[in-house]
Design a protein around this motif. Sequence first.
Motif, PDB file in Angstrom:
ATOM      1  N   GLN A 162       0.813  -1.217   0.000  1.00 43.45           N
ATOM      2  CA  GLN A 162       0.000   0.000   0.000  1.00 43.45           C
ATOM      3  C   GLN A 162       0.846   1.265   0.000  1.00 43.45           C
ATOM      4  O   GLN A 162       0.321   2.347  -0.244  1.00 43.45           O
ATOM      5  N   SER A 163       2.155   1.116   0.291  1.00 47.39           N
ATOM      6  CA  SER A 163       3.017   2.301   0.252  1.00 47.39           C
ATOM      7  C   SER A 163       3.464   2.662  -1.158  1.00 47.39           C
ATOM      8  O   SER A 163       4.012   3.739  -1.377  1.00 47.39           O
ATOM      9  N   VAL A 164       3.247   1.742  -2.123  1.00 46.26           N
ATOM     10  CA  VAL A 164       3.615   2.031  -3.511  1.00 46.26           C
ATOM     11  C   VAL A 164       2.664   3.085  -4.069  1.00 46.26           C
ATOM     12  O   VAL A 164       1.446   3.004  -3.891  1.00 46.26           O
ATOM     13  N   GLU A 165       3.223   4.071  -4.758  1.00 50.33           N
ATOM     14  CA  GLU A 165       2.423   5.184  -5.264  1.00 50.33           C
ATOM     15  C   GLU A 165       1.325   4.689  -6.203  1.00 50.33           C
ATOM     16  O   GLU A 165       1.563   3.808  -7.041  1.00 50.33           O
ATOM     17  N   PRO A 166       0.106   5.243  -6.110  1.00 51.34           N
ATOM     18  CA  PRO A 166      -0.998   4.817  -6.985  1.00 51.34           C
ATOM     19  C   PRO A 166      -0.656   4.955  -8.466  1.00 51.34           C
ATOM     20  O   PRO A 166      -1.171   4.218  -9.307  1.00 51.34           O
ATOM     21  N   GLY A 167       0.246   5.896  -8.771  1.00 47.75           N
ATOM     22  CA  GLY A 167       0.617   6.098 -10.167  1.00 47.75           C
ATOM     23  C   GLY A 167       1.271   4.886 -10.790  1.00 47.75           C
ATOM     24  O   GLY A 167       1.194   4.695 -12.023  1.00 47.75           O
ATOM     25  N   GLN A 168       1.911   4.048  -9.998  1.00 45.70           N
ATOM     26  CA  GLN A 168       2.533   2.841 -10.533  1.00 45.70           C
ATOM     27  C   GLN A 168       1.474   1.884 -11.083  1.00 45.70           C
ATOM     28  O   GLN A 168       1.642   1.317 -12.162  1.00 45.70           O
ATOM     29  N   LEU A 169       0.386   1.726 -10.339  1.00 48.93           N
ATOM     30  CA  LEU A 169      -0.699   0.871 -10.812  1.00 48.93           C
ATOM     31  C   LEU A 169      -1.372   1.486 -12.029  1.00 48.93           C
ATOM     32  O   LEU A 169      -1.680   0.790 -13.003  1.00 48.93           O
TER      33      LEU A 169
END
Length: 593
Positions: A466-473
């Motif tokens: 959940q710490s991965v930036e939403p932009g990556q998805l």
Amino acid sequence: MAGVRTRARIAALLLLVGVAATGCGGGSDSSTARDLCSPPGSSAAAAAPTNLASSETAGADRYTTATTAPVDSIDTSRLGLLNPGTLSVGTLSDAPPSICVNGQGAFTGFDNELLTAIGAKLGLRVEFSGTEFAGLLAQVSGKRFDVGSSNITTTDARRELVGFTNGYDFGYFSLVVPQGSAVQGFDDLNQGSRIAVVQGTVQDEFVVNQLKLDPVKFPDYNTAYANLKSGQVDAWVAPSAQAEGAINPGDGIAVSQNTFSLDNFVGYAVAKNNQPLIDALNSGLDAVIADGTYARLYADWVPRELPPGWKPGSKAAPTPQLPDFAAIAAQKAPQTEQFEQKSTLQQLKDTFFDWSLYSKAFPDLIKTGLPNTLILAVVSGVLGTAIGMLLAVMGISRTRWLRWPARVYTDIFRGLPAVVIILLIGLGIGPVVRNITGGNPYWLGAVALALLSSAYIGEIFRSGIQSVEPGQLEAARAIGFGYRQAMTLVVIPQGVRRVLPALMNQFIALIKDSSLIYFLGLLASQRELFAVGRDLNAQTGNLSPLVAAGLMYLVLTIPLTHLVNYIDQRMRTGKPTPADPLEQAVITEGRGA
């Protein structure tokens, strides 16, 4: 990077120097270390204590049988044994001379040697497994073991849970205090006294129910005695045999008073509904008394006078022909050598830094403890990581039917103490999968550790993902990846990389938690690092072997810490690659144009 490597080398060097120092000695002579798990023989005979608290008894013996059946009439196929032909026994390793593990890694002591002789009379092989006293009676009641052998006093409260054989031994309670203490008898103890007992023992019950005091409870005898020597407690109520064995000259400790009651004797614990096995053991006990085996073992291991009015076995068993222990004790040369009480610093050195015991401990720690610790940690770590990743994915799922079970599982396994989980899995599921495990809980212990660690690992993974930036998805979806592909190939790998240090911390915790598997009862060959150190601690009455076990844990955990730091650094910065010569020439030529 160079700094990380340097720190790792320094840590490894310090550990090697410490191990080398232990091998070279330089402190105590190895001859000074007593082996408490060897039979002292009749020369160590002791008369009945003269400083008894009272001579009154607790009434008539209500439980000893009038007689027993001849041993050759026993049908061993009807004894309800867990494994036909084998007597599975739960015992301890830390209460010599009654029960202990010797230098060869075998369970021995008076109680266990006597039970082995009884088993031979019945034609049964006896298999010992080590466990903790706090859970022993429950394990016998739950059919984890056929018999409990741990110098168990047969109180009425314990008879509510298990059945007992006839008595084979009788012990005194000793009040152990520092020399010069104001506490000279049980009557001097009060609410302000810090009284050490071993949890779950009859001494614990005696202090609570008869003295009406609140004791300080310890897991084993050596820890209780160490706290008495260091002044953390005012007195120790202990079995007389363990008390006498623990006191060394110069400790400044003495037995101030003893007490006993004829109402309770020492017997072997058996499942309450297994009367055929109780009867068989009673017959075997009478047989070893009749042929002199009992007298030989008693004189070798616990050469002390029996209290007046009591004898082992059934009421029809012959009285064992024991040596005149009182006369032998009286003939001993008086103690003329005066021992000066050791200073606090000297006691600390002797208790924790006996170099001869370090060198004695390391071979067994490396040969037995290290492989078992690694097996338990690796198996539970791999299984826990797999379950933890599944929990993390379920926890961030858009479907509540996946999220809720994951959250309930995590709350339960993170909220319960590790020992409770291990006992629930080992003793609860053990009987169900007995045909698979063969009654050995070793792998069930690894599964319990895996289930425990998976709850923590799942939360670690979830926080990383959940710490991965939403932009990556969003970027992954923009180039044509489906949601599952984007999570599997883009988001989850980044989240895992971010939590590597936390994962390694959890694996280090697993290495240390492997010591809790001992609660389930393990064979001597299955002991992990802490259990090996504790067994040598029981043999010698010294805590240095536990420090040696701690050093072995450091040997495992420090390199792992530096390894994960190295991997984390590499993943953050990447490995620099030299530029292609032709490409570099083109760049240089372009700049010069």
